[in-house]
Design an enzyme around this catalytic site. Structure first.
Site, PDB file in Angstrom:
ATOM      1  N   GLY A  21      24.317  21.086  73.893  1.00  0.00           N
ATOM      2  CA  GLY A  21      23.899  22.012  73.086  1.00  0.00           C
ATOM      3  C   GLY A  21      22.360  22.044  73.431  1.00  0.00           C
ATOM      4  O   GLY A  21      21.938  21.606  74.533  1.00  0.00           O
ATOM      5  N   GLY A  22      21.459  22.844  72.665  1.00  0.00           N
ATOM      6  CA  GLY A  22      20.067  23.211  73.207  1.00  0.00           C
ATOM      7  C   GLY A  22      19.166  21.547  73.166  1.00  0.00           C
ATOM      8  O   GLY A  22      18.298  21.553  73.933  1.00  0.00           O
ATOM      9  N   MET A  23      19.766  20.669  72.130  1.00  0.00           N
ATOM     10  CA  MET A  23      19.159  19.376  72.529  1.00  0.00           C
ATOM     11  C   MET A  23      19.740  18.579  73.286  1.00  0.00           C
ATOM     12  O   MET A  23      19.378  17.274  73.217  1.00  0.00           O
ATOM     13  CB  MET A  23      19.156  18.931  71.261  1.00  0.00           C
ATOM     14  N   GLY A  24      20.812  18.689  74.193  1.00  0.00           N
ATOM     15  CA  GLY A  24      21.331  17.954  75.107  1.00  0.00           C
ATOM     16  C   GLY A  24      22.832  17.748  74.821  1.00  0.00           C
ATOM     17  O   GLY A  24      23.412  18.265  74.109  1.00  0.00           O
ATOM     18  N   VAL A  26      26.242  15.931  73.916  1.00  0.00           N
ATOM     19  CA  VAL A  26      26.766  14.809  72.825  1.00  0.00           C
ATOM     20  C   VAL A  26      28.198  14.140  73.266  1.00  0.00           C
ATOM     21  O   VAL A  26      28.983  14.743  73.936  1.00  0.00           O
ATOM     22  CB  VAL A  26      27.047  15.623  71.576  1.00  0.00           C
ATOM     23  N   LYS A  41      23.663  11.222  71.651  1.00  0.00           N
ATOM     24  CA  LYS A  41      23.006  12.581  72.009  1.00  0.00           C
ATOM     25  C   LYS A  41      21.949  12.059  73.378  1.00  0.00           C
ATOM     26  O   LYS A  41      20.838  11.518  72.891  1.00  0.00           O
ATOM     27  CB  LYS A  41      22.239  13.071  70.844  1.00  0.00           C
ATOM     28  N   ASP A 135      16.144  22.966  61.122  1.00  0.00           N
ATOM     29  CA  ASP A 135      17.425  23.571  62.047  1.00  0.00           C
ATOM     30  C   ASP A 135      18.756  23.568  61.400  1.00  0.00           C
ATOM     31  O   ASP A 135      19.644  23.439  62.007  1.00  0.00           O
ATOM     32  CB  ASP A 135      17.339  22.992  63.465  1.00  0.00           C
TER      33      ASP A 135
END
Length: 883
Positions: A21-24, A26, A41, A135
């Site tokens: 996802g946008g945060m990296g 998983v 993550k 978020d």
């Protein structure tokens, strides 16, 4: 950097990829030390190479690791290895909510409420520790096989954000990591975050816990409706929808309980100052809603409906749940009638007032409205067939409208006058003086019967204008204090009206709706009810009681009612003037405003920026607020629905503890503090409105009655030297005036005595200056005059103003101005004081307020129910037939 299966990252051995996802990325991993599986993550390489962001991320991660709650996925640790930075987190099995919603159909109401309740508990835990999610969206909510909810990625949006002081583009899009990263270029990923942003996030403004409350509302709405609330083809389109699109309430299933609908309305307020201030309140509302869902589902199954004619674009048809009225009364429901109702919304630039009236044919509605921008009041005409509204010329400040029998003219009250306007054209005409009106009715004989003042009986005047002729007289033996809301019956030989009694009359007779025979003057009590009467030409008397509108068989010729009252609508609003906010026409059309007694209020403390800092009370009607001179106590005149009259409560500001001060059966209002903060002055309706009392705030002793007049006295302020009060009183000639009441001699001396409404007085801390509201210019403005009445008088506001308040040192005057502004004026003391130009301090939709002595905190009361559309009902008489 992607980590292959078998790779070690500290004590964690990678097992498999889970997603990205946008945060990296998983990954699933095994904790080799503790023998458990975890989620890893892996943060983007560009992020890991920014030393300043990594350092700040570590600090945020330490805070996030302090969260320990069964509904929050735990952070186990932060690992670094060869340029790779990763978070080790609790591994939560099961599908996330976004996967569930992709299958379509939404979530069953009872299950959605349970999921939302657990999400609210997670947010509450985080907010209490100062952590904001930022978020929240379906992809960050997982539901395990046994129904346990886990909220993921708490606070990571802030942890990932660029330096708040940076001007780089990475911070522009509302601190949203999904929008700010290259990984977020896929439409599904981008919109998945943008669609749940709060309006303040979408505008790039700083956010707090209220952004989470908005997102919570969006997620709950999507679960219930099965459709994303806000969307668009591009990010810009989605953000524009968040900022401007109306919430499509019609998408919600009929089985959604009223408590949950109301909660959604509060969560989805675009102005964060109007939004629900604490997620714990959502948790409580959802707990109540779980039981209501089952009851409403059963009620829905009992209701059938039939088609109705097409309505205009401003009407949204919805099936009426009339059987809910029986649940409101906690009594078995009769067989349902076939009823259809619709909601009627006014244009966005106006707010509906309390007064409206239907033409006899039910096709047109005249309604009192307030302009949102200016705060000006006027009358508008609605065409129910076309679904259109338009202002009526010449009705500025108009209220309490009523129709002529032929539906061609409107009578109304404005600026202390009874007026009429012809809809075919022409200027409004003044007919009589009416300083404090309480309703009127237009008879077929060309007479208008009205209550010219709330302290008098009824009067009559020709519809062409002239002298008021007394029609009824208050009966002192029955403790009567007012006759109001007259209503002609067909033929014009008799009328209905409310005969209102004060508590403590010699016979203690209750208030009731009575029939007046105009030829003989004979009065007949029909029902005991403290509300305005309504009449249906098919032979029913309608009245309000305990939140519900009832109908009872009524033979107007015989002057008698028969049978038992039948509940036909709940919950119906009712204001402090004992007016049921409803209207009925001869053809069977019923219009009412949904709500409760007096419009429920939300009372909170805010700082000088308007940000809520603490809750005080909610769910009552808060009419009056007063902070003690020492700043330690807040007095609140509050009415709880179904619990008799208003009482005065005291909040210990330091401990936020609230205790009840008055326990009498009557109502107490207008609290005013003594200079030493030891006593409270207030008005009681123990015998009639406006009896002055003084009471010790420590609860010792007994209340001391100070006096009253035939016109009544209401305290506004007490001098710091303890010598006098500033009180309000009513005059049949000049309306509401301000007087000085000497506590020693009990002598009354006029202070502000004009033909206008002079109200809401505030005394400066040095007892020299009196600030007040007057409508002498045609709208309420703030004025200040010397208390001796000789040393000067100044108009402070020029763009509207009401409810002035002084800061404790007397060097600042604050007041409310339309549409939702709290204004500040610097005051320079002296023989001739100086006043700066008013400036906006902050925006808040306050109905009333008071300020702490240091001027740093404000107790503000606002309407909790919002501007709710009117409800239009056809064929409600079927409920009578069912009996």
């Amino acid at each position: 950097m992607s980590l292959a299966s078998g790779t070690r990252l500290g004590p964690y051995e990678i097992v498999a990829a889970i997603g990205a996802g946008g945060m990296g990325e998983v990954l699933r991993a095994r904790d080799t030390k503790l023998g458990r599986e975890v989620a890893i993550k892996v943060l983007p390489a560009a992020f890991a190479q920014d030393a300043e962001r990594v350092a700040r991320f570590r600090r945020e991660a330490q805070i996030l690791a302090s969260l320990n709650h069964p509904n929050i996925a735990t952070i186990h640790g932060l690992e670094e290895s060869e340029g790779t930075l990763a978070l080790a987190m609790e591994l939560v099995e099961g599908e996330d909510l976004s996967q569930r919603l992709k299958r379509g159909g939404g979530v069953p109401v009872d299950e959605a409420i349970e999921i939302a309740r657990q999400v609210a508990e997670a947010l509450e835990e985080a907010h209490e520790k100062g952590i904001v999610h930022r978020d929240l969206k379906p992809a960050n909510v997982k539901v395990t096989a046994d129904g346990k909810v886990k909220v993921l990625d708490f606070g990571l949006a802030k942890a990932f954000a660029a330096d708040p002081m940076s001007t780089s583009g990475s911070h522009e899009l509302s601190q949203s990591p999904t929008l700010a990263t290259a990984a977020g270029t896929q439409a599904g990923v981008i919109l998945g975050t943008a669609a749940y942003m709060s309006p303040e996030q979408a505008r790039g403004k700083a956010v707090d816990r209220r952004a989470d409350i908005w997102a919570f509302g969006v997620v709950l709405f999507e679960m219930l409706s099965g459709q994303r609330l806000f969307g668009g083809e591009t990010v810009s389109d989605t953000l524009a929808a968040v900022l401007r699109e109306e919430v499509p309430w019609r998408r919600l299933p009929a089985a959604v309980p009223a408590q949950v609908r109301q909660l959604l309305g509060r969560c989805l307020e675009r102005d964060p100052k109007l939004r629900l201030q604490a997620i714990g309140e959502a948790r409580v509302a959802l707990a109540l809603g779980e039981g209501a869902a089952a009851r409403d589902a059963e009620a829905t199954a009992r209701v059938s409906w039939r088609g109705w004619r097409a309505w205009g674009p401003s009407l949204v048809a919805v099936v009426a749940l009339i059987a809910a009225a029986a649940a409101w009364l906690d009594r078995p429901a009769p067989e349902p009638a076939r009823v259809l109702q619709a909601s009627l919304a006014l244009p966005d630039d106006v707010t509906a007032g309390d007064s409206f009236a239907l033409t006899p044919d039910g096709r047109r509605l005249v309604i009192e409205v307030w302009a949102r921008k200016s705060g000006a009041r006027s009358l508008w005409l609605g065409d129910l067939e076309r679904g259109t509204f338009a202002p009526i010329e010449g009705t500025a400040a108009g209220e309490l409208p009523f129709w002529s029998p032929d539906g061609q003219h409107v009578g109304f009250f404005a600026a202390g006058k009874l007026k009429r306007v012809d809809l075919v054209g022409g200027a409004a005409r003044e007919l009589a003086d009416t300083p404090n009106p309480r309703g009127g009715t237009w008879g077929p004989d060309g007479r208008i019967v009205l209550a010219a003042s709330f302290r008098e009986g009824l009067s009559a005047v020709p519809a062409s204008g002239g002298r008021l002729e007394p029609l009824t007289t208050l009966d002192a033996a029955r403790g009567e204090k007012s006759h109001r809301f007259p209503l002609f019956l067909p033929g014009g030989r008799s009328l209905l009206f409310l005969a209102q009694s004060a508590e403590g009359g010699s016979r203690n007779d209750p208030s009731g709706i009575e029939l007046l025979d105009l030829a003989t003057g004979r009065r007949t009590r029909l029902v005991d009810a403290n509300c305005s009467p309504l009449y249906s030409a098919s032979g029913e008397l309608l009245f309000w009681r305990d939140g519900t509108l009832h109908a009872q068989r009524f033979d107007a010729a015989a002057g008698s009612v028969s049978g038992e009252p039948v509940a036909i609508a709940a919950a119906v609003a009712y204001n402090q003037n004992e007016q049921a906010l409803a209207a009925v026409s001869a053809d069977g059309t019923l219009v009412y405003r949904p709500g409760t007694y007096g419009m429920l209020s939300r009372l909170i403390w805010v700082d000088r920026t308007g940000l809520g800092v603490a809750g005080i009370r909610e769910g009552d009607t808060q009419a009056d607020l007063a902070v003690s001179p020492d700043g330690k106590l807040l007095a609140i005149s509050s009415h709880a629905p179904g619990q008799g009259g208003a009482d005065i409560w005291l909040q210990d500001v330091g401990r936020s503890a609230t205790t009840r001060l008055t326990f009498e059966a009557n109502s107490e209002s207008y609290p005013a503090w003594s200079g030493d903060s030891r006593h409270l002055y207030y008005a009681s309706d123990v015998r009639n409105d406006g009896v002055l009392f003084r009471r010790r705030v420590d609860g010792s002793g007994t209340p001391e009655e100070l006096g009253t007049t035939a016109a009544g006295l209401w305290p506004h302020a007490a001098s710091r030297d303890g010598k006098f009060l500033v009180v309000g009183t009513v005059s049949a000639q000049t309306g509401f005036d301000l007087m000085r009441f000497d506590l020693g001699s009990r002598k009354l001396t006029p202070l502000v005595n004009t033909p206008f409404t002079d109200n809401f007085a505030a005394l400066s801390p040095d007892d020299r200056l009196l600030a007040y509201t007057s409508d002498q210019s045609g709208r309420p403005e703030i004025y200040v005059q010397a208390i001796d009445g000789e040393s000067g008088r100044w108009q402070i506001s020029t763009d509207g103003g009401r409810r002035p308040r002084w800061r404790g040192d007397g060097r600042e005057l604050l007041f409310l101005a339309p549409p939702d502004r709290v204004m500040s004026v610097d005051v320079t003391p002296g023989a001739v004081p100086g006043f700066s130009t008013p400036r906006e301090l902050f925006r808040f939709p306050a109905e009333t307020f008071d300020v702490a002595p240091d001027g740093q905190r404000f107790a503000v009361s606002s309407i909790a129910e919002g501007n709710r559309p009117l409800v239009v009902v056809r064929d409600w008489r079927g409920r009578m037939d069912a009996r």
